[in-house]
Design an enzyme around this catalytic site. Sequence first.
Site, PDB file in Angstrom:
ATOM      1  N   CYS A 227       0.826  -1.212   0.000  1.00 10.49           N
ATOM      2  CA  CYS A 227       0.000   0.000   0.000  1.00 10.49           C
ATOM      3  C   CYS A 227       0.856   1.256   0.000  1.00 10.49           C
ATOM      4  O   CYS A 227       0.333   2.359  -0.081  1.00 10.49           O
ATOM      5  CB  CYS A 227      -0.917   0.039   1.210  1.00 10.49           C
ATOM      6  N   LEU A 228       2.144   1.096   0.170  1.00 14.12           N
ATOM      7  CA  LEU A 228       3.000   2.277   0.252  1.00 14.12           C
ATOM      8  C   LEU A 228       4.100   2.215  -0.811  1.00 14.12           C
ATOM      9  O   LEU A 228       4.503   1.145  -1.202  1.00 14.12           O
ATOM     10  CB  LEU A 228       3.650   2.368   1.633  1.00 14.12           C
TER      11      LEU A 228
END
Lengths: 105, 173
Positions: free
Chosen positions: A104-105
């Site tokens: 997600c990053l």
Amino acid sequence: MLTHEYAGNQLQLTDEGFLVSAADWTPEVAQSLAAEAGIVLTPEHWTVITYCREDAARQSGQSPGLRRISQYSGVGMKDLYRLFPKGPGKLAARIAGLPKPKACL
Amino acid sequence: MGTAVTTPTTPFAERVAPVAEATRKVAIICSKGTLDMAYPGLILANAARMSGMDVMLFFTFWGLDIVRKDRMDHLHVSTVGNPSMHMPTMVGGLPGMEALATSMMKKEMARLEIPTVSEMVQMLSDAGAHLYACGLAMDMFKLKQEDLAPQVEGVLSAMDFFDKSEGAQIIFV
């Protein structure tokens, strides 16, 4: 599953457009995938692509997240967005012939 | 391969390399200042940018703490009135409980290499997300723009927010 021609080869793709098999990837395929996103590959792009492929090889085929790329590839976050303006999170992995990143990053 | 194999040309290319005018847009309103309410907005904003979407964040009320220089790296987890803590409210209210829960969560986030709030804000700014503060909330808390992180581009009214977020999907946190 889709098939599409890249660099003269009919390659299998996931529904989201990522190569099904990383083994189908060649630098010419990368150029063809990049062209589809309106990108002409420069040495900076290659730094990112090479890092992604090397990292994925170490992480059982998983694509690195963008933050990881910005921390370890030598290309910073701002530059990643300049190089892959339509969304570096997916595009870097896609052009590198890797699966859609799970990070997600 | 059991699945049908199709060979589309344009629809596929459009989907994976969307044309410029089709760029999706999202506006995320951050209204809470606890650690657990700060991250969802910041992480969604970042994911949207990674996917090539236009992103704006609007910090209002307690959400201003996420971009307040003096508070952004000192956000807490709430142990009182938070049923997900699975702890009686009175226990959650004991001295030190909130600090304990906060430090446990921060350790876990560090283990997962989740950036701190100030790092997230810097990352969003580098990624080209637009950060704005709510003018009314700023007045309420007697804040000036210099009290906020430099990545905050400006202070908006509620009507400015709607002008800037025209056509965007809106997420309220």
